[in-house]
Design a protein around this motif. Structure first.
Motif, PDB file in Angstrom:
ATOM      1  N   GLY A 293      -7.279 -44.563   9.230  1.00  0.00           N
ATOM      2  CA  GLY A 293      -6.027 -44.268   9.017  1.00  0.00           C
ATOM      3  C   GLY A 293      -5.161 -44.353   9.239  1.00  0.00           C
ATOM      4  O   GLY A 293      -4.604 -44.839  10.362  1.00  0.00           O
ATOM      5  N   TYR A 294      -4.071 -43.856   8.236  1.00  0.00           N
ATOM      6  CA  TYR A 294      -2.452 -44.230   8.950  1.00  0.00           C
ATOM      7  C   TYR A 294      -1.564 -42.689   8.092  1.00  0.00           C
ATOM      8  O   TYR A 294      -1.334 -42.927   7.024  1.00  0.00           O
ATOM      9  CB  TYR A 294      -1.593 -45.268   8.407  1.00  0.00           C
ATOM     10  N   LEU A 295      -1.076 -41.703   8.922  1.00  0.00           N
ATOM     11  CA  LEU A 295      -0.125 -41.195   8.971  1.00  0.00           C
ATOM     12  C   LEU A 295       1.018 -40.778   9.056  1.00  0.00           C
ATOM     13  O   LEU A 295       1.416 -41.703   9.999  1.00  0.00           O
ATOM     14  CB  LEU A 295      -0.761 -40.009  10.027  1.00  0.00           C
ATOM     15  N   TYR A 296       2.219 -40.851   8.007  1.00  0.00           N
ATOM     16  CA  TYR A 296       2.941 -40.779   7.819  1.00  0.00           C
ATOM     17  C   TYR A 296       4.238 -40.082   7.967  1.00  0.00           C
ATOM     18  O   TYR A 296       5.456 -40.136   7.652  1.00  0.00           O
ATOM     19  CB  TYR A 296       3.681 -42.626   6.891  1.00  0.00           C
ATOM     20  N   ASN A 297       3.609 -38.717   7.311  1.00  0.00           N
ATOM     21  CA  ASN A 297       4.319 -37.360   7.148  1.00  0.00           C
ATOM     22  C   ASN A 297       3.133 -36.102   7.504  1.00  0.00           C
ATOM     23  O   ASN A 297       2.132 -36.312   6.613  1.00  0.00           O
ATOM     24  CB  ASN A 297       4.651 -37.137   6.452  1.00  0.00           C
ATOM     25  N   ALA A 298       3.740 -34.957   7.943  1.00  0.00           N
ATOM     26  CA  ALA A 298       2.873 -33.474   8.176  1.00  0.00           C
ATOM     27  C   ALA A 298       3.609 -32.530   7.066  1.00  0.00           C
ATOM     28  O   ALA A 298       4.631 -32.578   7.787  1.00  0.00           O
ATOM     29  CB  ALA A 298       2.424 -33.390   9.346  1.00  0.00           C
ATOM     30  N   ASN A 299       2.843 -32.499   6.132  1.00  0.00           N
ATOM     31  CA  ASN A 299       3.781 -31.046   5.129  1.00  0.00           C
ATOM     32  C   ASN A 299       2.761 -29.702   5.988  1.00  0.00           C
ATOM     33  O   ASN A 299       2.313 -29.272   6.058  1.00  0.00           O
ATOM     34  CB  ASN A 299       3.707 -31.403   3.930  1.00  0.00           C
ATOM     35  N   ARG A 300       3.634 -29.358   7.238  1.00  0.00           N
ATOM     36  CA  ARG A 300       3.635 -28.461   8.043  1.00  0.00           C
ATOM     37  C   ARG A 300       3.966 -27.264   7.215  1.00  0.00           C
ATOM     38  O   ARG A 300       4.484 -26.961   5.609  1.00  0.00           O
ATOM     39  CB  ARG A 300       5.049 -28.247   9.025  1.00  0.00           C
ATOM     40  N   ILE A 301       3.316 -25.884   7.783  1.00  0.00           N
ATOM     41  CA  ILE A 301       2.949 -24.361   7.160  1.00  0.00           C
ATOM     42  C   ILE A 301       4.273 -24.165   6.574  1.00  0.00           C
ATOM     43  O   ILE A 301       4.118 -22.882   6.491  1.00  0.00           O
ATOM     44  CB  ILE A 301       1.827 -23.232   7.998  1.00  0.00           C
ATOM     45  N   PHE A 302       5.687 -24.091   7.285  1.00  0.00           N
ATOM     46  CA  PHE A 302       6.663 -23.400   7.088  1.00  0.00           C
ATOM     47  C   PHE A 302       7.670 -24.140   5.749  1.00  0.00           C
ATOM     48  O   PHE A 302       8.701 -23.092   5.596  1.00  0.00           O
ATOM     49  CB  PHE A 302       7.776 -23.821   8.597  1.00  0.00           C
ATOM     50  N   SER A 303       7.087 -24.929   5.219  1.00  0.00           N
ATOM     51  CA  SER A 303       7.024 -25.184   3.571  1.00  0.00           C
ATOM     52  C   SER A 303       9.074 -25.759   3.924  1.00  0.00           C
ATOM     53  O   SER A 303       8.764 -26.121   5.312  1.00  0.00           O
ATOM     54  CB  SER A 303       8.324 -24.338   2.855  1.00  0.00           C
TER      55      SER A 303
END
Length: 411
Positions: free
Chosen positions: A184-194
């Motif tokens: 696949g292709y990742l284009y953003n990580a929604n991180r734990i910091f909100s």
């Protein structure tokens, strides 16, 4: 955020890997199977609900005040029924403090307390469309929970109240015998910091490929390639290629030998201004007998003249100690020698693990850590637990004690 970012220079390898991934996934084709009507699919879905209360205590040998974080995480989701092979899932997540926020959540300006990275925010945790109309294939587009192998390179950080999810296109195919191809292709990580934090999103242009073969009697062999190109943090952009083998062999009716071996190489990639090459090693052996599992292992993240092996998308809390002293690999690298013992007593999961930390180069001692855990799944809906970690510094960081109590309801 759900639109892929434009291409950047120096990404021929990235495009080749993505093309290989798509070709592998679409190797077989078939006409989608017609199912229920659209109205039936929209109204005949399933609701999911998860509520987790947790108290976290942090005490560090520094001027910061102790952290006392009492929070409730609530997730409410809805999955539609099937419509011509398609389904949609949406999930909202809310983290609320119980009482005062006597901890530094990283965005609440309580900087005189130790950090507990559980910001009190409400967000869309997942929203994706999934297609299952091709044989042995699942295609998912949107914001989703996603992890590979043991979470060392790509993980959910599920221990934190606000987990990490990914905006991505992911495909999985099982057409070949005993083989799972995930690409696949990742284009953003929604991180734990909100999203309320400037560090809450990690945009990227990152094709991934993971091929897992389970046809060996001794265990599972996995080959992978991850090309991480972080668009706002070039120094973190890396190419990672590796092999992982994990399994177990029965030695008696009541005893099994366990083993895991993994090797990966990491190099600079895309617009990373640094030039380096560092390796990752994991060797673990264990014995499971009469309800008790004992393991000993060594994990090494090498350093190349001060540029160490990094895995910023990992579930790092699960990797090198629960006290979270090695969320970033030190410049001199990291060697983590650990031993663990686990058992289940009257349904209660018990685990103890001891780590001894040192550097990869320059013969530095960092410290050690003891971790203890007890968790009791009352039934499939209810779980309670307690966990403790104590880090004793010996050249890096400060003495740190952390403790947790939690209860979870899931439907």
């Amino acid at each position: 955020m759900l639109t892929p970012l434009p291409a950047r220079k120096g990404q021929r390898n990235q495009k080749s890997l993505l093309a290989l991934a798509i070709g592998s996934l679409l190797a077989s084709s078939a006409t989608p199977v017609l199912s229920q009507t659209l109205t039936d699919a929209l109204t005949g879905g399933a609701v999911s609900l998860e509520v987790r209360y947790r108290y976290e205590f942090v005490d560090q040998d520094n001027p910061l005040d102790q952290a006392h974080a009492s929070t409730v995480r609530t997730r409410l989701g809805y999955r539609t029924g099937d419509f011509q092979g398609f389904e949609v899932f949406a999930e909202a997540e809310d983290v609320t403090a119980v009482g005062n926020e006597n901890y530094n959540s990283t965005i609440n300006d309580t900087t005189d307390h130790s950090v507990v990275a559980d910001p009190t925010e409400t967000e869309v945790n997942q929203i994706y469309v999934r297609y299952k109309g091709l044989p042995d294939t699942t295609l998912t587009y949107g914001r989703q929970r996603f992890a590979l192998d043991n979470h060392r390179f790509i993980g959910t950080v599920g221990w934190r109240q606000n987990e990490q999810t990914f905006d991505a296109f992911i495909g999985a195919n099982e057409s070949l015998p005993d083989t799972t191809i995930t690409a696949g292709y990742l284009y953003n990580a929604n991180r734990i910091f909100s999203d309320a934090s400037p560090n809450g999103n990690f945009p990227m242009q990152s094709p991934i490929l993971n091929v897992q073969y389970q046809g060996l009697a001794a265990g599972t062999l996995t080959a992978y390639g991850y090309l991480f190109d972080f668009t706002t943090a070039d120094v973190n952009s890396t190419q990672n290629f590796g092999l992982r083998f994990t399994g177990g062999t029965d030695v008696t009716e009541d005893a099994k030998v366990l083993y895991t071996l993994e090797y990966a190489i990491q190099k600079d990639y895309a617009d990373n201004p640094q030039s380096f090459e560092a390796a990752y090693w994991l060797a673990e052996a264990g014995l499971a007998a009469y309800g008790v599992t004992v393991k000993v292992g060594m994990e090494t993240l090498e350093s190349d003249d001060g540029r160490s092996f990094q895995t910023p998308l990992a579930t790092l809390h699960a990797m090198n100690g629960w006290a979270d002293q090695f969320l970033v690999t030190p410049d001199d690298g990291l060697q983590d020698l650990y031993v663990s013992a686990g058992a289940a007593v009257k349904g209660v999961k018990l685990l103890a693990i001891f780590h001894d930390y040192s550097s990869d180069i320059n013969s530095l001692s960092y410290g050690s850590e003891l971790g203890l855990l007890a968790a009791y799944p009352v039934n499939k809906h209810y779980t309670v637990g307690a966990k403790f970690a104590s880090y004793a510094e010996d050249g890096r960081g400060v003495d740190t004690d952390k403790a947790w109590l939690w209860g979870q309801v899931k439907f």
